[in-house]
Structures are given as structure tokens and as C-alpha cells.
Design a protein around this motif. Structure first.
Motif, PDB file in Angstrom:
ATOM      1  N   ASN A  33       0.909  -1.300  -0.030  1.00 28.83           N
ATOM      2  CA  ASN A  33      -0.119  -0.004   0.046  1.00 28.83           C
ATOM      3  C   ASN A  33       0.857   1.282   0.034  1.00 28.83           C
ATOM      4  OD1 ASN A  33      -2.860  -1.008   0.686  1.00 28.83           O
ATOM      5  ND2 ASN A  33      -1.553  -1.996   2.283  1.00 28.83           N
ATOM      6  N   ASP A  54       4.420  -7.907   3.477  1.00 27.53           N
ATOM      7  CA  ASP A  54       3.426  -6.945   3.966  1.00 27.53           C
ATOM      8  C   ASP A  54       2.437  -8.042   4.810  1.00 27.53           C
ATOM      9  OD1 ASP A  54       2.572  -3.964   2.854  1.00 27.53           O
ATOM     10  OD2 ASP A  54       1.106  -5.077   4.206  1.00 27.53           O
ATOM     11  N   ASN A 105      10.443  -0.188   4.383  1.00 24.29           N
ATOM     12  CA  ASN A 105       9.692   0.933   4.398  1.00 24.29           C
ATOM     13  C   ASN A 105       8.435   0.770   5.429  1.00 24.29           C
ATOM     14  OD1 ASN A 105       7.595   2.953   2.918  1.00 24.29           O
ATOM     15  ND2 ASN A 105       6.430   0.859   2.642  1.00 24.29           N
ATOM     16  N   TYR A 185       6.961   8.284  17.605  1.00 30.54           N
ATOM     17  CA  TYR A 185       6.975   8.036  16.428  1.00 30.54           C
ATOM     18  C   TYR A 185       8.212   8.888  15.911  1.00 30.54           C
ATOM     19  CZ  TYR A 185       5.918   8.428  11.104  1.00 30.54           C
ATOM     20  OH  TYR A 185       6.207   8.516   9.800  1.00 30.54           O
ATOM     21  N   THR A 220      -2.163   8.920   2.106  1.00 32.35           N
ATOM     22  CA  THR A 220      -2.054   7.276   2.189  1.00 32.35           C
ATOM     23  C   THR A 220      -2.893   6.855   3.077  1.00 32.35           C
ATOM     24  OG1 THR A 220      -0.175   6.907   3.823  1.00 32.35           O
ATOM     25  CG2 THR A 220       0.568   7.040   1.432  1.00 32.35           C
TER      26      THR A 220
END
Ligand SMILES: NC(=O)c1ccc[n+]([C@@H]2O[C@H](COP(=O)([O-])OP(=O)(O)OC[C@H]3O[C@@H](n4cnc5c(N)ncnc54)[C@H](O)[C@@H]3O)[C@@H](O)[C@H]2O)c1
Length: 307
Positions: A33, A54, A105, A185, A220
Motif C-alpha cells: 500500500n 506485508d 519501508n 514516532y 496514504t
């Protein structure tokens, strides 16, 4: 290939030739995605065989059915055994048996318990640190396996016979900007630069390179519709996933690019949607440069082979 040297920012306005990537094999984690999918599509378009690791089985299988030259492998990057299988299956799917490129990623962002107050008259609740588990622990598994395969393929002695390999870590604006309310994060994304800074000094031993791509806001599923609506209501221009794909090809096409951080920008900040931030050295600061030199010289030999 030589040890790391600061050579100034990469010129991102240059036309580049990705033909040397044809026939190579890449792994993209979180490639089913969003921006990961854009990396996959960019790689396939220039003839790279891509293995997508994934969690999202439905989307991964859909991509596999749609795009010739990709293989989907179900994988939770927080699980070591899943990633061992991802790399093993990728090597056996690879036409050459080798893995040239790894794009680490897969990543998440969640409401951050470290920041949130537990509430009036409530004791502090133990925070959920799952963002660390995915973004740092999971990525370190990817890093470990990448190095294992790169060293296995190329040996540990620099030579012109070594075939180029490259690890690409994914940062964020949160890897270099002040981002309120998300300390966890931010820690995970600064960590990507920390990993890169450590490995860029030794990657040449096994004929390899390591770089960071840090995207600005790209629409996204990582944030809600509401969050992205807020970004645009604030007059903030988004970046494009396809520009991240081109930035990846730019990095992989030029074997001299090692130890750089690239920013995927809104187009108003750069015509091609990506730029070299040139953030990762202390040019003009003679004291820090001297300290850095002493640090590299004195790196403890007990920590391993590549000094
Ligand atoms: N979109 C942005 O605005 C933005 C900005 C800066 C950085 N990033 C970074 O870019 C990367 C990709 O983000 P995106 O926006 O494409 O997100 P996304 O949510 O659209 O896609 C992430 C993909 O990773 C997968 N994934 C999540 N956890 C996983 C796990 N444990 N194991 C395997 N796969 C897993 C998901 O299934 C999904 O396919 C992330 O590292 C993110 O932090 C995104």
C-alpha cells in the motif's frame, strides 16, 4: 567503492539512467500500500524483480496478480521468523539468487501514549510502545537480514568484483523536524538516521550503501481522512508517492550515493518532488568534524569485524 566521505548534496535535478537496475532483485517491506506500493511500481517499471513483504494479504495478492515480476510474501516485520522467510523466499524467487536492494519501508503511526495524559486523578498507565516495535525493532530485523545477505553475496573485503547493493531506510519529516504530540514516532524516525550514520562507514567493506528517504505528508492510509483534510485545510501542500519512487531510482542508479538523507517534498519546494537534505554532516563546524574523526578512529574493535 570507498569508505564514507562527505561529497556535498546529490544533485536531484539531473536526468538519471536507471538501466543498470534491470535484472536486479529488491525487497520492499510494507510494499502492498501507499508509498511502499509506489516504490514497488517504480522498481518494476525499470525491470527490477520485487518481493513485497506485508501484513496485508488481500492487497498483496491483488498486486501480485496485477503486476508481472512481483512476488507477495505475507510478513509481519515484528516477527523475526517471518522476515527470515521473506528474505529466503526472495532469494529463491530472484532470477540471480541474489538480493540487490532492500527498502525497509513498513511503518506505522499511532496516537502516542507516551505523550497522552492518563487523565485527572489517574496514575500514569504503562504506555503502548508498539510503534517502536514495528518501526525500530521490525526495521532492525530487516537491517540485520539485509547485511547478512549482502555480506554473503559480496564477502567482507572491498573489491571491484563486488556487485552494488543498497539498503534504503524510511524516515519522515519527523526524522529532522519538530513534530508535536508524537515523541514515539519521532524517536523511531530519527532512529533511521542513526542506523544510517552507523552503517554508512562500514557498508563499503561488503560493497554496499545505505541511505534514508524521508517523505513529507503523502496521502496514504497511514493517517485518517480527517487528519489529511486538516493538513490541506491548513494550506499545507502534500508530496506525491510517485516522487518517492523516482527518488528511490535516483539513489539506486548512482553507486556513489551513500550516507545521504533525501526528502520527498511538496512540489513547491523542489520541481522533481525530492531533494538531498545534506543534513548528515557538520560542514563548517570544525570542532564537530574533529570530534567525528576521533569517534570513527576510536570505534571499539570489540564491537565486530568492520572497524
Ligand atoms: N504517508 C506519509 O505522509 C508519510 C510521511 C512520512 C513517512 N512515512 C513513512 O513511509 C512509510 C510507508 O507509509 P505509508 O504512508 O505508505 O503507510 P501505509 O499505511 O499506506 O502503508 C504501510 C504498509 O505497511 C504495512 N505494514 C504495517 N505494519 C506492518 C508490519 N508489522 N509488517 C509488515 N507490514 C506492515 C501495511 O500493511 C501497509 O501496506 C512508513 O514507514 C511511514 O512512516 C509516511
Amino acid at each position: 567503492m570507498e569508505g564514507y566521505k562527505h561529497t556535498g548534496p546529490v544533485n536531484c535535478n539531473l536526468e538519471f539512467d536507471p538501466s543498470s537496475l534491470k535484472g536486479k532483485t529488491a525487497i520492499v517491506t510494507g510494499g502492498a500500500n501507499g508509498i511502499g506500493e509506489a516504490y514497488v511500481r517504480a522498481l518494476v517499471a525499470v525491470g527490477v524483480t520485487v518481493c513485497v513483504g506485508d501484513l496485508d494479504v488481500a492487497k498483496g495478492k491483488k498486486l501480485e496478480a496485477e503486476i508481472p515480476g512481483i512476488k507477495f510474501i505475507q510478513c509481519d516485520i515484528t516477527k523475526w521468523d517471518d522476515q527470515v522467510r521473506l528474505f529466503r523466499e526472495a532469494a529463491s524467487f530472484s532470477p540471480t539468487g541474489k538480493i540487490a536492494y532492500v527498502v525497509a519501508n513498513a511503518g506505522i503511526i499511532r496516537q502516542d501514549d507516551v505523550f497522552l495524559n492518563s487523565g485527572e486523578n489517574q496514575g500514569p498507565a504503562k504506555p503502548d510502545l508498539s510503534t517502536i516495535d514495528v518501526n525500530i525493532k521490525g526495521t532492525l530485523y530487516t537491517v540485520k537480514l539485509s547485511l547478512h545477505y549482502f555480506v554473503k553475496q559480496n564477502g567482507e573485503t572491498p573489491s571491484s568484483m563486488q556487485e552494488d547493493t543498497c539498503l534504503v531506510l524510511i524516515g519522515s519529516g519527523a526524522a529532522f523536524l519538530d513534530c508535536p504530540r508524537i515523541p514515539q514516532y519521532s524517536a523511531t524516525k530519527w532512529a533511521m538516521r542513526g542506523i544510517m550514520h552507523s552503517l554508512r562507514r562500514t557498508a563499503f567493506y561488503y560493497g554496499s550503501r545505505v541511505n534514508v528517504i524521508s517523505p513529507w505528508y503523502v496521502k496514504t492510509n497511514i493517517l485518517s481522512e480527517e487528519d489529511f483534510a486538516h493538513v490541506t485545510e491548513m494550506g499545507v501542500q502534500l508530496a506525491e508517492a510517485e516522487d518517492a519512487g523516482q527518488c528511490l531510482l535516483r539513489i539506486l542508479s548512482d553507486t556513489s550515493i551513500n550516507g545521504h538523507s533525501f526528502f520527498i517534498t511538496a512540489r513547491k519546494w523542489s520541481a522533481q518532488g525530492y531533494m538531498d537534505l545534506d543534513l548528515d554532516d557538520y560542514l563548517g563546524n570544525d570542532l564537530l568534524l574533529e570530534i567525528q574523526e576521533d569517534q570513527v578512529k576510536s570505534a571499539p574493535v570489540s564491537m565486530g569485524l568492520f572497524v
